[in-house]
Design a protein around this motif. Structure first.
Motif, mmCIF file in Angstrom:
data_model
loop_
_atom_site.group_PDB
_atom_site.id
_atom_site.type_symbol
_atom_site.label_atom_id
_atom_site.label_comp_id
_atom_site.label_asym_id
_atom_site.label_seq_id
_atom_site.Cartn_x
_atom_site.Cartn_y
_atom_site.Cartn_z
ATOM 1 N N LEU A 25 0.825 -1.194 0.000
ATOM 2 C CA LEU A 25 0.000 0.000 0.000
ATOM 3 C C LEU A 25 0.865 1.251 0.000
ATOM 4 O O LEU A 25 2.007 1.228 0.448
ATOM 5 N N HIS A 27 1.974 4.480 1.641
ATOM 6 C CA HIS A 27 1.988 4.923 3.028
ATOM 7 C C HIS A 27 2.328 6.400 3.089
ATOM 8 O O HIS A 27 3.293 6.852 2.479
ATOM 9 N N GLN A 40 -2.802 6.251 8.133
ATOM 10 C CA GLN A 40 -3.963 5.376 8.253
ATOM 11 C C GLN A 40 -4.004 4.639 9.597
ATOM 12 O O GLN A 40 -5.004 3.993 9.913
ATOM 13 N N GLN A 439 -5.756 -3.117 6.349
ATOM 14 C CA GLN A 439 -6.149 -1.895 5.642
ATOM 15 C C GLN A 439 -7.160 -1.025 6.379
ATOM 16 O O GLN A 439 -7.482 0.061 5.902
ATOM 17 N N LYS A 490 -10.678 4.609 9.276
ATOM 18 C CA LYS A 490 -9.706 4.798 8.199
ATOM 19 C C LYS A 490 -9.536 3.473 7.477
ATOM 20 O O LYS A 490 -9.311 2.441 8.108
ATOM 21 N N SER A 492 -8.327 1.426 3.518
ATOM 22 C CA SER A 492 -7.721 1.448 2.192
ATOM 23 C C SER A 492 -7.971 0.124 1.514
ATOM 24 O O SER A 492 -7.943 -0.935 2.157
ATOM 25 N N GLY A 496 -4.786 -0.448 -3.390
ATOM 26 C CA GLY A 496 -4.479 0.974 -3.385
ATOM 27 C C GLY A 496 -5.435 1.832 -4.174
ATOM 28 O O GLY A 496 -5.227 3.040 -4.287
ATOM 29 N N THR A 499 -8.774 4.981 -0.822
ATOM 30 C CA THR A 499 -8.365 5.355 0.533
ATOM 31 C C THR A 499 -9.422 6.296 1.093
ATOM 32 O O THR A 499 -9.824 7.257 0.413
ATOM 33 N N THR A 500 -9.890 6.004 2.304
ATOM 34 C CA THR A 500 -10.925 6.850 2.898
ATOM 35 C C THR A 500 -10.665 7.055 4.377
ATOM 36 O O THR A 500 -10.134 6.168 5.055
ATOM 37 N N ARG A 501 -11.004 8.239 4.850
ATOM 38 C CA ARG A 501 -10.893 8.588 6.271
ATOM 39 C C ARG A 501 -12.109 9.421 6.649
ATOM 40 O O ARG A 501 -12.435 10.390 5.947
ATOM 41 N N THR A 545 -11.529 11.163 0.743
ATOM 42 C CA THR A 545 -11.491 9.950 -0.070
ATOM 43 C C THR A 545 -10.622 10.172 -1.295
ATOM 44 O O THR A 545 -10.704 11.228 -1.941
ATOM 45 N N ARG A 546 -9.792 9.196 -1.582
ATOM 46 C CA ARG A 546 -9.042 9.171 -2.844
ATOM 47 C C ARG A 546 -9.413 7.891 -3.570
ATOM 48 O O ARG A 546 -9.340 6.796 -3.000
#
Length: 692
Positions: A25, A27, A40, A439, A490, A492, A496, A499-501, A545-546
């Motif tokens: 992943l 980082h 994360q 993740q 959090k 992922s 990859g 990715t969300t938080r 979010t990505r």
């Protein structure tokens, strides 16, 4: 309420659904924490922007970057927006009274609280900590902290040069170079020169440069591996800002009538030495000693007009000359992962000390009569802090942290008023972190922050005047505390692609510090002071979010939702603000961006940033309107060269960044209006970069 539950449920479902495989992943390491941890796996709402992220929006200054963060806002009232608000909490100006910012600023570990960041050229990364961070940062982080890290020295020579030209007679030249001097010694040097005529037309003087920008920044880092176990560092910063200040218009647009435009100048020098020793059996030792010296000259044409504009006109000018000298020491021991003192518990213990000497000379001219006010404040801070991380199971970790801080002020002013307030304050945090799989993590956090009180110098200075006699009751203001309850998730995807938080928070503010103004005869004479409202409540959500939609398309979405309420608070003008939204706290803000890799060389980047309207002050009900900004960038990469053309605020929206409500125009008999300072209009330019 349904929106908040739905957003949190969606993020939680996404995190729980990610695969638990061991795929590699991406980082992101948070550099501002005690231990440099993966974003994360760190409990708390932290947002990080890399140099590439800043480039996506053609960012040149902190003002341009802040709109990408959820629940982050800023106020100008100067040539730049150096007053920050996180989750609706933060100052909006500084005149006579010395304030301790609710949102601090660190650059390479040096305290720039209240001074701002003059350049974001070639950073390692920019971090925003949201919520109280007293354990880590103390009184400067009641609401959060901004942490900027310069490029670290590298073992191989490398560099980059950017040249930018843009409308409004703007240009910028930046460069960064890093190289080894020997096997043990390496350096990194960042330089930035930014100039612009500014975005104001002064019709009276027939000039377009009275609100100009002229900023030079230099940052140097040296790393020296003295021994196998000892690494020494040296940091040096120079900021030379010679900006104009002519931002408010009687006609409430970008055309001013000032005959004595002001200035916003800053010259700051800072150095720091660091020592990182890893030769102890149980812990690593880190020490940073820093020194900063800054002088600023901030002033403006108080009447915003010229002599003769109207028979009822007046001619006032205001100027603030400030000096700041500070020493800061941060010393801490961090446990080794292979030699624990308490089983598997990781721990940090540290000592923080600072000495800050502040001086002010205010020069105010009312017609032909000058008024002078001088003050000095010596502030001493001493703090002890500690934090532990203890695994309760293979997935559950308990984090405990705390800080006790003692401060003492020695205040003296030209009115021969001498005060020595002192107090012991405390903050801390407790969190439970549950690692669902490789993740995904859930956390629950309870944290407490604090902010020191102080002296209302302007109230003391004006209390002897009959019409301002009631200010005698405003000699000082109390410290403020904040309790934050937060739940976050959090996650992922293993590949990859996602990715969300998400963080949901509820904060209780006690003795919240608010800015008050007294205008007894509704004329041009004001007196400001800091007051304490009974309480306040701030709660909401932050989501980031990505998403990799395809090999050639990447999407970024940041969303902030905020409810903020003033507790029982009656202004001195008789307004009952109880239950109203707090100032500079928009209920919704968002940032949506996308990258399209059209070919191997050609990239299109677009972003939309917006927020709902918000109140400008806790002392009146004037509001900023909602805003939506469109930014575009087209880049072409050819070997080591890149050419980019860009648009910021492509739709040319007027966005308010500071506002007042009063009468200041003699042409309409001083009828009250909302007077606003606006952010930059449509900007377009081109940037050419060369990497080597």
């Amino acid at each position: 309420m349904l929106f908040r539950i739905s957003a949190l449920s969606l993020a939680l479902s996404a995190a729980l659904a990610v695969s638990a495989t061991e795929a590699e992943l991406e980082h992101i390491t948070v550099k501002g924490d005690f231990r440099q941890q993966d974003l994360q796996r760190l409990a708390g709402s932290v947002a990080v922007l890399s140099e590439q992220d800043l480039q996506r929006q053609s960012v040149q200054h902190l003002d341009d970057a802040l709109r990408q963060f959820a629940n982050v806002n800023f106020a100008a009232g100067a040539s730049r927006g150096r007053f920050l608000q996180v989750r609706g909490i933060g100052e909006r100006s500084e005149f006579i009274d010395v304030i301790n910012p609710s949102v601090g600023i660190l650059i390479d570990g040096i305290d720039y609280a209240g001074l701002g960041i003059s350049s974001l050229a070639h950073p390692e990364q920019l971090e925003i900590f949201r919520g109280p961070e007293a354990t880590r940062f103390g009184t400067n982080a009641l609401a959060g902290m901004v942490n900027l890290t310069s490029k670290a020295p590298t073992a191989v020579a490398e560099g980059k040069v950017n040249a930018t030209v843009a409308n409004y007679d703007s240009w910028q030249l930046t460069g960064v170079y890093s190289a080894p001097i020997s096997e043990q010694l390496a350096y990194s040097l960042t330089l930035d020169q930014n100039k612009s005529a500014g975005f104001i037309k002064n019709a009276y003087l027939n000039r377009d440069d009275t609100n100009n920008l002229d900023e030079f920044t230099a940052r140097l880092r040296l790393d020296y591996q003295a021994l196998a176990e000892l690494k020494l560092g040296f940091i040096a910063h120079l900021i030379d800002q010679q900006n104009g200040y002519d931002a408010f218009s009687l006609d409430r647009n970008r055309t001013t009538l000032s005959d004595e435009p002001g200035q916003d100048k800053l010259r700051s020098k800072a150095v720091a030495v660091t020592a990182d020793y890893q030769g102890l059996a149980l812990a690593d030792m880190f020490t940073q000693l820093s020194y900063l010296n800054a002088d600023s000259d901030y002033g403006f044409d108080e009447d915003w007009s010229y002599v003769g504009i109207h028979p009822w006109g007046y001619s006032y000018q205001d100027r603030y000359l400030r000096g700041r000298e500070q020493w800061t020491l941060d010393y801490r021991l961090t446990s080794k992962t292979d030699g624990q003192l308490w089983g598997q518990t990781d721990w940090v213990v540290g000592l923080y000390a600072s000495q800050r000497d502040l001086s002010l000379s205010r020069l105010r001219r009312a017609e032909s009569r000058w008024r002078f006010f001088d003050s000095s404040l010596e502030r001493r801070n001493l703090a002890l802090y500690a934090e532990t991380q203890s695994p309760l199971t293979d997935k559950l970790t308990l984090v405990l942290g705390g800080r006790v801080e003692r401060y003492r002020d020695d205040y003296l002013d030209s009115g021969n008023i001498s005060l020595r307030p002192d107090e012991t304050l405390w903050g801390g945090k407790i969190s439970l972190n549950y690692q669902l799989n490789q993740q995904a993590m859930l956390y629950g956090l309870l944290s407490r922050g604090y902010k020191v009180g102080g002296v209302n110098g302007e109230a003391l200075a004006r209390a002897g005047e009959d019409r301002f006699a009631q200010l005698a009751e405003k000699a000082s203001f109390k410290s403020e505390s904040l309790l934050n309850a937060e739940f976050g998730v959090k996650g992922s995807a293993a590949d990859g692609s996602l990715t969300t938080r998400v963080a949901a928070f509820y904060m209780w503010r006690d003795d919240m510090q608010v800015k008050g103004w007294l205008n007894p005869d509704l004329g041009p004479e004001f007196a400001g002071f800091i007051d304490n409202a009974a309480s306040g409540r701030n709660y909401g959500l932050e989501a980031e979010t990505r998403l990799l939609l395809s090999p050639s398309t990447q999407l970024f979405v940041n969303l902030g939702y905020l409810q903020s309420k003033l507790g029982r608070y009656l202004t001195d003008s008789g307004l009952d603000m109880t239950g109203r939204d707090q100032a500079h706290a928009p209920r919704v803000n968002y940032s949506v961006g996308a990258d399209w890799y059209l070919t191997e060389q050609l990239t299109l980047q677009a972003g939309v940033q917006g927020n709902s309207g918000f109140y400008y002050s806790d002392g009146h009900n004037a509001k900023a309107g909602s805003s939506q900004l469109l930014n575009l960038r087209l880049g072409y990469q050819l070997a080591q060269w890149e050419l980019a053309v860009w648009l910021r605020n492509a739709l040319d929206k007027d966005v308010g960044v500071r506002g007042f409500y009063f009468g200041n125009d003699p042409r309409d008999e001083y009828a009250p209006h909302v007077y606003e300072q606006f952010a930059e209009p449509r900007r377009f330019g081109a940037t050419i970069s060369y990497s080597f």
